[in-house]
Design an enzyme around this catalytic site. Structure first.
Site, PDB file in Angstrom:
ATOM      1  N   VAL A 501       0.814  -1.223   0.000  1.00 49.11           N
ATOM      2  CA  VAL A 501       0.000   0.000   0.000  1.00 49.11           C
ATOM      3  C   VAL A 501       0.846   1.271   0.000  1.00 49.11           C
ATOM      4  O   VAL A 501       2.039   1.218   0.264  1.00 49.11           O
ATOM      5  CB  VAL A 501      -0.976   0.031   1.212  1.00 49.11           C
ATOM      6  CG1 VAL A 501      -1.955  -1.106   1.144  1.00 49.11           C
ATOM      7  CG2 VAL A 501      -0.201  -0.002   2.530  1.00 49.11           C
ATOM      8  N   GLU A 502       0.196   2.377  -0.304  1.00 47.68           N
ATOM      9  CA  GLU A 502       0.828   3.722  -0.277  1.00 47.68           C
ATOM     10  C   GLU A 502       2.095   3.782  -1.133  1.00 47.68           C
ATOM     11  O   GLU A 502       3.088   4.381  -0.738  1.00 47.68           O
ATOM     12  CB  GLU A 502       1.185   4.127   1.169  1.00 47.68           C
ATOM     13  CG  GLU A 502       0.038   4.052   2.146  1.00 47.68           C
ATOM     14  CD  GLU A 502      -0.755   5.347   2.254  1.00 47.68           C
ATOM     15  OE1 GLU A 502      -0.440   6.298   1.533  1.00 47.68           O
ATOM     16  OE2 GLU A 502      -1.713   5.357   3.037  1.00 47.68           O
ATOM     17  N   GLY A 503       2.051   3.136  -2.298  1.00 47.62           N
ATOM     18  CA  GLY A 503       3.223   3.089  -3.173  1.00 47.62           C
ATOM     19  C   GLY A 503       3.944   1.780  -2.947  1.00 47.62           C
ATOM     20  O   GLY A 503       4.703   1.647  -1.984  1.00 47.62           O
TER      21      GLY A 503
END
Ligand SMILES: Cc1cc2nc3c(=O)[nH]c(=O)nc-3n(C[C@H](O)[C@H](O)[C@H](O)COP(=O)(O)OP(=O)(O)OC[C@H]3O[C@@H](n4cnc5c(N)ncnc54)[C@H](O)[C@@H]3O)c2cc1C
Length: 831
Positions: A501-503
């Protein structure tokens, strides 16, 4: 003075001038003075001096008279640079320019101003925040039974949802003026991390509304009306938010989302109004199955020019808020991401929303991407580092305890060198994680540090992965077998979530850290790029000239600094501190100069191609990240009072980072496409070869591993942060209680076991042996009693769970009958 001596003197002065970053004018004058000096000493004749003057004077004049320099030198370079500069989409520009730089920019720049780091004041918890951690958070942790949540309920119990809503766990980042808790990033990090030591599902559930999503977006960009309506509802838990960006076709390349919103006119209650017709397909959306309000990213189109600008039909990424029960929205189905926090798809077919649903109103149409990248810091810099550090805290304590109580081959397993390799690593990495967490949370309070948070997202989750894997190894079957006693299996199963997640991590490491870092942290590159893009060409040329020559001076200076510091064994480098950390600070300063030079050469030689050479650029990103983390460790160690017991941890963490930095440099240089330049870079970075540093020594590793099995000062600090339930009510509490009890009877307990094994103490079963040992005065009656009490606790702590077939087959819907396991000796005695 002989010419040779003067030559040496002149060389030292010139090197000194480059090393100290003297101005171009001073350097040019010094070269001229050196020539005159040689002439005066007879080393240069009149003819020689004349030839020199013919070459030197025009060059010196052109270089030092700005108007002339711009016309003769800079102008053609400026034209070529402007032409070569790859065209950048608005989305790329937004991503690049979003957020701020912080301490990492000093390490990237190659000549760090250490006072900036040493003057940073760690965020302290306020009285309210402290109380929230000690009361509401503690209370919440007591309500969580991770096994029940994960295996039996596949959800948090309703009373937990209610408790979290009522106590504003979802509103930590919402300011007090709107009714939220208004906690600092550090406080949010402490709350999320403490919950994570009890239940991953609960911590992710708290994390998401406090990261990138409706709450943060409305706080930053919402209209007054949106703030007044939504914030109180998010604060008291009436609304559960989620944010949908990712879909089946688009994940990492989120700016390419295919979801659309078309501006349309609608007749609502006899009144014509402008609205948006949405069509979208999202997946992996955390909290979606229970969300009541959806933050949605889509591409806004206005084919009929209804927004008033007929020439503009594509507005680009836009963020809006829509109630989850809006007609056409399909929401509620669940994915199963290895943990049971709510996550699922959202599909929208011809969903109509009014124009006022755009976050920030009509003016923010098309500004969604910028909003998103500006707000990424919270997830990357606060929540995911908190989760990672929490894994470190828990595993440091539990693995240290288990390594102490678990015995094989008549020794605690934590005493075997092979196991120590793993436990020492867990200890050192946990120290690095904690130092990085505290510093980065402080950074997030001061600004929105986009490069630091990308570095932390990647490295902290990777360290967490390493810690979890090594802890699994140390525990053997004890954490392979899932069940209520297992404090690690769930983290192992769900670890890829944090990686993705988040990149996603590969992309974050390879594309973002250096890609963004090199441009944002570099003192000159962004200025050169901005100058080249200036529509006012005369102004652009003037700015470019300043930046370009500043840049050239920077390259020579940093190369010289790296080389001189390398040749003098870092002796000329500065350290902000005295004592044990000074040698490390100096070693890092040299590597910082080498990074500055290497990055410039790489950008100069490879240009835009460097972005595609991910294997290369990621290594420079690693150098920058480890420079940041190693300096975070220095700061943490110094701030916490240079404790002797912490020293081994701090040394391990820094030496590990220095080894990673050196490995990254060597691999970068070895793989540089122009071999001669790779060789030059290697010489500048390591004039005497790689040096002595090859990571933490075995001795240092063993020191950390041994400390982990004791109650050291760092462990005590971690104990204050984790949730520890009482004994068998909590899997971690059970193992820690056993280790505590053991420590209270050591070293007598080990001596007793040795006496049994050598035959000095005889008897069938523990009780007989204790009696014999007391009778022979080998142990005291008090110690015998301590051992008697410890044994059942120890045995209980090493047990794993077993279940009835029906319980497992029905996912816990048919209750289990617990059969108490007993040590074999007790069966024998009974027989
Ligand atoms: C449990 C979970 C919760 C999530 N929650 C949300 C949420 O609430 N809201 C939301 O919008 N999204 C959410 N996501 C989506 C998440 O942000 C994406 O999964 C992530 O962006 C990666 O996209 P992807 O999975 O499609 O992988 P892809 O984009 O298909 O990537 C696959 C692999 O390729 C690598 N890669 C891609 N491009 C590059 C590149 N240029 N260079 C190097 N490597 C590259 C990636 O690093 C990755 O390893 C969630 C995902 C999960 C699993």
């Amino acid at each position: 003075m002989s010419n040779v001596l003067f030559g040496l003197f002149a060389a030292v002065v010139l090197v000194g001038l480059v090393y100290s970053g003297a101005s171009l004018l001073t350097f040019t004058a010094a070269v001229g003075a050196a020539a005159l000096g040689f002439y005066a000493l007879g080393g240069l004749g009149t003819v020689g001096l004349t030839i020199f003057a013919v070459l030197y004077v025009p060059v010196a004049v052109v270089l030092n008279v700005p108007a002339l320099r711009r016309g003769v030198l800079t102008s053609p370079i400026f034209k070529a640079f402007s032409k070569a500069l790859p065209a950048m989409s608005q989305t790329e520009k937004d991503a690049l320019e979003a957020g701020d730089t912080w301490w990492e920019a000093e390490m990237f720049g190659g000549k760090p101003d250490w006072s900036k780091l040493m003057n940073v004041k760690y965020t302290e918890l306020t009285a309210d925040e402290k109380s929230f951690l000690e009361n509401e958070t503690e209370e919440l942790c007591k309500m969580l039974d991770d096994w029940k949540i994960t295996f039996e309920l596949k959800d948090l119990p309703q009373e937990v949802w209610d408790f979290m809503g009522k106590n504003k766990f979802f509103a930590m980042l919402i300011a007090k003026e709107h009714g939220g808790l208004g906690f600092s990033p550090y406080a949010q990090s402490c709350v999320v991390a403490k919950i994570a030591t009890r239940s991953l599902t609960a911590s992710v559930t708290v994390m998401v509304p406090n990261s990138l999503g409706p709450g943060e977006l409305i706080m930053h960009y919402g209209t007054q009306e949106q703030k007044d309506y939504w914030l109180p509802r998010l604060v008291d838990g009436r609304e559960i938010p989620c944010f949908g960006l990712t879909g089946p076709e688009v994940g990492s390349d989120a700016s390419a989302i295919p979801d659309t919103g078309v501006v349309v006119k609608r007749n609502i209650n006899g009144k014509e109004e402008l609205g948006i017709m949405l069509n979208f397909s999202k997946r992996y959306i955390t909290l979606a199955p229970v969300a009541t309000v959806v933050g949605l990213a889509f591409k806004l189109k206005d084919p009929q020019g209804l927004l008033g600008d007929a020439s503009k039909t594509d507005y680009g990424i836009t963020c809006a808020l829509l109630p989850a029960d809006t007609a056409g929205v399909q929401i509620g189905r669940r994915h199963f991401p290895g943990a049971v926090f709510m996550n699922g798809p959202i599909i929208g077919r011809d969903v109509y929303i009014p124009l006022s649903s755009i976050i920030g109103g009509r003016e923010m149409a098309g500004k969604g991407w910028r909003m998103l990248v500006e707000c990424l810091s919270a997830g990357r810099g606060i929540s995911l580092p908190a989760l990672s550090a929490a894994s470190g805290w828990g595993m440091y304590l539990a693995t240290g305890a288990y390594a102490r109580i678990r015995r094989q081959f008549k020794l605690p397993i934590g005493k075997f060198e092979g196991v120590q390799e793993a436990t020492g690593k867990i200890g050192g990495l946990t120290y690095k994680l904690e130092a990085s967490r505290v510093l980065t949370a402080t950074a997030c309070a001061e600004c929105a540090p986009s490069v630091v948070t990308a570095m932390m997202k990647y490295h902290m989750t990777e360290m967490m992965r390493e810690i979890i894997l090594r802890s699994m190894d140390v525990h053997g079957g004890r954490t392979v077998i899932l069940g209520p006693r297992n404090y690690l299996g769930q983290a192992y199963q769900a670890m890829p979530v944090a990686i993705t997640v988040e990149g996603a991590n590969i992309m974050t490491r390879n594309l973002i850290v250096f890609g963004q870092g090199a441009i944002r942290c570099h003192p000159w590159v962004l200025k050169e790029m901005q100058a080249a893009q200036n529509p006012n060409k005369a102004e652009g040329l003037r700015d470019f000239d300043k930046a370009f020559f500043g840049h050239l001076g920077h390259i020579f200076n940093r190369a010289m600094r790296a080389l001189v510091l390398g040749l003098t064994g870092n002796r000329l480098a500065k350290s902000p501190v005295s004592g044990e950390m000074a040698v490390y600070a100096k070693a890092l300063e040299r590597r910082s100069a080498a990074l500055a030079f290497t990055a410039d050469v790489a950008m100069g030689v490879l240009g835009g191609e460097l972005k595609r050479r991910e294997r290369l650029s990621s290594r420079l990103g690693d150098v920058l990240s480890h420079l940041y983390m190693a300096t975070a460790v220095i700061k943490y160690y110094e701030t916490n009072g240079r404790n002797k017991e912490e020293l081994a941890h701090a040394k391990w963490a820094i030496e590990d980072s220095i080894a990673e930095i050196d490995k990254a440099f060597v691999e970068f240089n070895r793989n540089f496409p122009v071999k001669a330049i790779g060789g030059l870079l290697n010489f500048v970075a390591f004039p005497f070869g790689m040096g002595k540093t090859r990571g933490p020594s075995d001795t240092l590793n063993a020191q950390v591993a041994d400390l982990m099995m004791e109650r050291n000062v760092f462990a005590e600090r971690l104990l204050d942060k984790v949730f520890v339930g009482e004994g068998s009510s909590d899997p971690t509490g059970r193992i820690l209680e056993a280790a505590d009890k053991l420590l209270s009877i050591e070293p007598g307990y080990s001596n007793f076991l040795k006496a049994v094994s050598s035959g000095k103490v005889v008897g069938e079963g523990l009780e007989a042996q204790l009696k014999d040992a007391v009778a022979k005065k080998l142990i005291s009656a008090e110690l015998a009693q301590g051992i008697r009490e410890y044994e059942p606790i120890r045995f209980d702590a090493i047990l794993t769970d077993d279940f009835s077939k029906d319980y497992l087959r029905t996912n816990g819907q048919i209750p289990d009958e617990i059969i108490e396991a007993k040590p074999v000796s007790e069966y024998k005695e009974a027989a």
